[in-house]
Design an enzyme around this catalytic site. Structure first.
Site, short mmCIF file in Angstrom:
data_model
loop_
_atom_site.label_atom_id
_atom_site.label_comp_id
_atom_site.label_asym_id
_atom_site.label_seq_id
_atom_site.Cartn_x
_atom_site.Cartn_y
_atom_site.Cartn_z
N TYR A 53 1.09 -1.02 0.19
CA TYR A 53 0.27 -0.21 -0.12
C TYR A 53 0.78 1.58 -0.42
O TYR A 53 1.90 1.16 0.48
CB TYR A 53 -1.17 -0.01 1.33
CG TYR A 53 -1.87 -0.75 1.69
CD1 TYR A 53 -2.61 -2.21 0.35
CD2 TYR A 53 -3.01 -1.07 2.50
CE1 TYR A 53 -3.11 -3.01 -0.17
CE2 TYR A 53 -4.08 -2.19 2.02
CZ TYR A 53 -4.29 -2.77 1.34
OH TYR A 53 -5.12 -3.60 0.91
N SER A 208 -13.12 -3.71 0.62
CA SER A 208 -14.79 -2.20 -0.52
C SER A 208 -16.07 -2.98 0.03
O SER A 208 -16.85 -3.36 -0.76
CB SER A 208 -14.15 -2.96 -2.08
OG SER A 208 -13.42 -2.49 -1.95
N PRO A 209 -16.11 -2.46 1.42
CA PRO A 209 -17.60 -3.13 1.18
C PRO A 209 -18.61 -2.33 1.20
O PRO A 209 -20.32 -2.31 1.41
CB PRO A 209 -17.58 -3.53 3.37
CG PRO A 209 -17.12 -2.14 3.31
CD PRO A 209 -15.60 -2.32 2.63
N LEU A 210 -18.39 -1.18 0.58
CA LEU A 210 -19.15 -0.53 -0.16
C LEU A 210 -19.30 -0.28 -1.58
O LEU A 210 -19.76 0.81 -2.08
CB LEU A 210 -18.85 1.20 0.77
CG LEU A 210 -19.23 1.91 2.45
CD1 LEU A 210 -18.87 2.80 2.40
CD2 LEU A 210 -20.78 1.76 2.15
N LEU A 215 -21.90 2.37 -3.61
CA LEU A 215 -23.33 2.14 -2.27
C LEU A 215 -23.30 3.29 -1.46
O LEU A 215 -24.97 3.67 -0.90
CB LEU A 215 -23.14 0.99 -1.95
CG LEU A 215 -22.93 -0.45 -2.35
CD1 LEU A 215 -22.60 -1.73 -1.81
CD2 LEU A 215 -24.96 -0.67 -2.80
N LYS A 218 -22.86 8.59 -4.21
CA LYS A 218 -22.22 9.30 -4.75
C LYS A 218 -22.14 9.40 -6.19
O LYS A 218 -21.71 10.59 -6.87
CB LYS A 218 -20.99 10.06 -4.12
CG LYS A 218 -20.16 8.71 -4.83
CD LYS A 218 -18.58 8.96 -4.60
CE LYS A 218 -18.23 8.68 -2.80
NZ LYS A 218 -17.03 8.49 -2.20
#
Length: 328
Positions: A53, A208-210, A215, A218
Site C-alpha cells: 500500500y 470494499s464493503p461499500l 453504494l 455519490k
C-alpha cells in the site's frame, strides 16, 4: 464499538476495521492522523494495511502514528505480504520472500510483531505448503500473533485451511481470517468462499464493503471530480460497478435509507457487517469526516424486512455446482 472474535480464535477485534489502502498516496500524514484518532476514539481497534500500500508508505505512516498518537497496545494491526510489482508475476509466495517482507513490514511499522499477518493472494508458482510454512514460522518466532489469507477462491481457502488443521499439537497455526471483497454489489464469495470459511471457522474481513464507494450513492447522478471515480488512477477500479445492475441495487439502498432516516452508506455497511461469517468490514476513507460517517453505523441495525429486500435485489445466481445440488 462492539468487539467480535476473529474466526475460531481468542483474538477480538472491533466490528469495523480501518483500511489504509490510500495512505501515503492520496491520504497524507495529517489526514491519516485524523482518521486514526477518530477511529480509536470510536472504540475501533483493527487497522488493516499491506506492504504494497503506497509502496510501503502506508505502513511507514501507521508506524509514525503509533505511540505518538495511539498506544500500540490499543490496536490490532493487520498487514499482508506476497504482492510484488512485477507484471509477469503478481504474487511471490515463496517462504524466503514472505519472511523477508514481514521483517521489512515490522521495520516500517516500528513494532516487533503484527497481530494478524495474511498472504495477500494465492501464488500458483509456489507450493501452497511452502507459503503456509512461512505463516507458521512467523507465529513460532513471535513476529505474528495470528495468520490468515486474502483473495483466495473457494478451493484455495478450503485447501489452505484444511492443511493448517491437518497436524495436531500446534505444529501448524489455524487460519484466523480471510479478507475478500464483499458488498451488496459483489456477493460472489457466497458461492464457495464463505461456505468454506464458515465450515473451517475462518473469520471474514470484507474489503470494499461499500462497493468501491458506489453504494454511498455519490455516483447516482454523475461522477464527482473529487471521488475515486473521478481520479485517473482509481477510475478503472470504480467503473465495473457503474452499470445498470448496480444502479438498481444502489436505488434500493437509497430507498431503504430514506425509510430508516439513515444514509445509503449506513444501510450498505450495516448489511454487510451483520452477514453470517462476517467479523469486520474494512472501511477506507479519504478524510476523517468520511470515516466518522461510516463509524456512525454502530447504532444502526437493519430490520429483517429491509434485509430481505436488499438480499432479493442483489442476489447472486447460484447454479450447479456452486452449492449442494440437492438444494437447487
Amino acid at each position: 464499538m462492539e468487539q467480535r472474535h476473529l474466526g475460531r480464535t481468542g483474538l477480538r477485534v472491533s466490528r469495523i476495521g480501518l483500511g489504509t489502502l490510500t495512505w501515503g498516496r492520496d491520504t497524507d500524514e495529517h489526514d491519516a492522523a485524523d482518521q486514526l484518532k477518530a477511529f480509536w476514539d470510536a472504540g475501533g481497534t483493527l487497522v488493516d494495511t499491506a506492504d504494497v500500500y503506497g509502496g510501503g508508505e502506508a505502513e511507514c505512516l501507521l508506524g509514525q502514528l503509533i505511540e505518538r498518537l495511539v498506544p500500540r497496545r490499543d490496536l490490532v494491526i493487520s498487514t499482508k505480504a506476497g504482492s510484488v510489482p512485477d507484471p509477469d508475476r503478481r504474487m511471490d509466495g515463496s517462504r524466503g520472500h514472505l519472511l523477508a517482507a514481514l521483517d521489512a513490514s515490522l521495520e516500517r511499522l516500528g513494532t516487533d510483531h503484527v497481530d494478524l499477518w495474511q498472504l495477500h493472494a494465492f501464488d500458483p508458482y509456489t507450493p501452497l505448503e511452502e507459503s503456509l510454512q512461512a505463516l507458521d514460522i512467523a507465529v513460532s518466532s513471535g513476529r505474528a500473533r495470528y495468520v490468515g489469507v486474502s483473495n483466495f477462491c473457494g478451493w484455495q481457502l478450503a485447501k489452505a485451511g484444511t492443511w493448517q488443521l491437518g497436524v495436531t499439537g500446534g505444529a501448524r497455526t489455524r487460519l484466523a481470517a480471510t479478507q475478500m471483497e464483499y458488498s451488496l454489489l459483489q456477493r460472489g464469495i457466497e458461492r464457495e468462499v464463505l461456505p468454506a470459511a464458515l465450515d473451517l471457522g475462518i473469520g471474514l474481513l470484507p474489503s470494499s464493503p461499500l462497493g468501491r464507494g458506489v453504494l454511498t450513492g455519490k455516483y447516482r447522478h454523475g461522477t464527482p471530480t473529487d471521488s475515486r471515480g473521478g481520479s485517473e488512477t482509481m477510475a478503472p477500479f470504480v467503473e465495473p460497478y457503474l452499470d445498470e445492475a448496480a444502479s438498481r441495487i444502489v436505488d434500493a439502498v437509497a430507498t431503504a435509507a430514506d425509510g430508516l432516516a439513515a444514509t445509503p452508506l449506513q444501510v450498505a455497511l450495516a448489511w454487510v457487517r451483520d452477514r453470517p461469517g462476517v467479523v469486520a468490514p474494512i472501511v477506507g476513507a479519504r478524510t476523517a469526516q468520511q470515516l466518522t460517517a461510516a463509524l456512525s453505523v454502530e447504532s444502526l441495525s437493519l430490520p429483517d424486512e429491509i434485509c430481505r429486500a436488499l438480499d432479493d435485489v442483489s442476489a447472486p445466481v447460484h447454479r450447479y455446482p456452486d452449492q449442494d445440488w440437492s438444494t437447487l
